[in-house]
Design a protein around this motif. Structure first.
Motif, PDB file in Angstrom:
ATOM      1  N   ALA A  19      -3.111  -0.392  -2.694  1.00 19.27           N
ATOM      2  CA  ALA A  19      -3.306   0.566  -3.484  1.00 19.27           C
ATOM      3  C   ALA A  19      -2.878   2.040  -2.546  1.00 19.27           C
ATOM      4  O   ALA A  19      -2.354   1.946  -1.687  1.00 19.27           O
ATOM      5  CB  ALA A  19      -4.629   0.691  -3.884  1.00 19.27           C
ATOM      6  N   ARG A  20      -3.499   3.083  -2.905  1.00 14.88           N
ATOM      7  CA  ARG A  20      -3.343   4.278  -2.359  1.00 14.88           C
ATOM      8  C   ARG A  20      -4.018   4.579  -1.242  1.00 14.88           C
ATOM      9  O   ARG A  20      -5.098   4.290  -1.272  1.00 14.88           O
ATOM     10  CB  ARG A  20      -3.450   5.546  -3.563  1.00 14.88           C
ATOM     11  N   VAL A  21      -3.391   4.850   0.112  1.00 15.98           N
ATOM     12  CA  VAL A  21      -4.157   5.157   0.990  1.00 15.98           C
ATOM     13  C   VAL A  21      -3.960   6.696   1.709  1.00 15.98           C
ATOM     14  O   VAL A  21      -3.022   7.328   1.683  1.00 15.98           O
ATOM     15  CB  VAL A  21      -3.553   4.284   2.172  1.00 15.98           C
ATOM     16  N   VAL A  22      -5.298   7.162   1.797  1.00 18.25           N
ATOM     17  CA  VAL A  22      -5.468   8.629   2.254  1.00 18.25           C
ATOM     18  C   VAL A  22      -6.584   8.712   3.197  1.00 18.25           C
ATOM     19  O   VAL A  22      -7.293   7.907   3.242  1.00 18.25           O
ATOM     20  CB  VAL A  22      -5.765   9.472   0.858  1.00 18.25           C
TER      21      VAL A  22
ATOM     22  N   ALA B 277       0.869  -1.126   0.072  1.00 23.66           N
ATOM     23  CA  ALA B 277       0.102   0.175   0.054  1.00 23.66           C
ATOM     24  C   ALA B 277       0.901   1.260  -0.135  1.00 23.66           C
ATOM     25  O   ALA B 277       1.972   1.141   0.617  1.00 23.66           O
ATOM     26  CB  ALA B 277      -0.994   0.002   1.366  1.00 23.66           C
ATOM     27  N   LYS B 278       0.437   2.203  -0.650  1.00 20.17           N
ATOM     28  CA  LYS B 278       1.077   3.394  -0.868  1.00 20.17           C
ATOM     29  C   LYS B 278       0.337   4.462   0.451  1.00 20.17           C
ATOM     30  O   LYS B 278      -0.679   4.761   0.253  1.00 20.17           O
ATOM     31  CB  LYS B 278       1.114   4.243  -2.103  1.00 20.17           C
ATOM     32  N   LEU B 279       1.165   4.769   1.317  1.00 19.99           N
ATOM     33  CA  LEU B 279       0.694   5.706   2.586  1.00 19.99           C
ATOM     34  C   LEU B 279       1.023   7.136   1.966  1.00 19.99           C
ATOM     35  O   LEU B 279       2.179   7.501   1.937  1.00 19.99           O
ATOM     36  CB  LEU B 279       1.396   5.678   3.792  1.00 19.99           C
ATOM     37  N   MET B 280       0.190   7.941   1.558  1.00 21.08           N
ATOM     38  CA  MET B 280       0.386   9.347   0.790  1.00 21.08           C
ATOM     39  C   MET B 280       0.663  10.265   1.823  1.00 21.08           C
ATOM     40  O   MET B 280      -0.015  10.653   2.767  1.00 21.08           O
ATOM     41  CB  MET B 280      -0.675   9.515   0.161  1.00 21.08           C
TER      42      MET B 280
END
Length: 86
Positions: free
Chosen positions: A71-74, A34-37
């Motif tokens: 995936a992208r995490v916001v 996961a991408k921690l934005m």
């Protein structure tokens, strides 16, 4: 934001949370990440993190289907705080 684990271009920086297995020899095999934005960290939290030297992201580790998060995490999937891990 800079550091050995920070990736991406300015305005799109992130760190990876990697999922994997470790075999008997200690070898890690990644199967999901996961991408921690970091651009989603609120400005007040980022300022406090710069003062304290600690930025904390709290998030669930599974998605709505019970699978490992990817995936992208916001926000609201991650809550950013600074200065304490408690």
């Amino acid at each position: 934001m800079k550091g050995p684990y920070v990736q991406g271009r300015p305005g799109g920086r992130f760190v990876y949370l990697s999922w994997g297995t470790v075999d008997g020899s200690g070898n890690f095999t990644m199967f999901r990440r996961a991408k921690l934005m970091l651009d989603a960290v609120p400005a007040k939290v980022l300022d406090a993190a710069e003062r304290t030297g600690l930025l904390v992201g709290r998030l669930g580790l599974t998605d709505a289907r019970g699978m490992t998060l990817c995936a992208r995490v916001v926000p609201p999937a991650i809550i950013w705080t600074a200065g304490s891990t408690d």
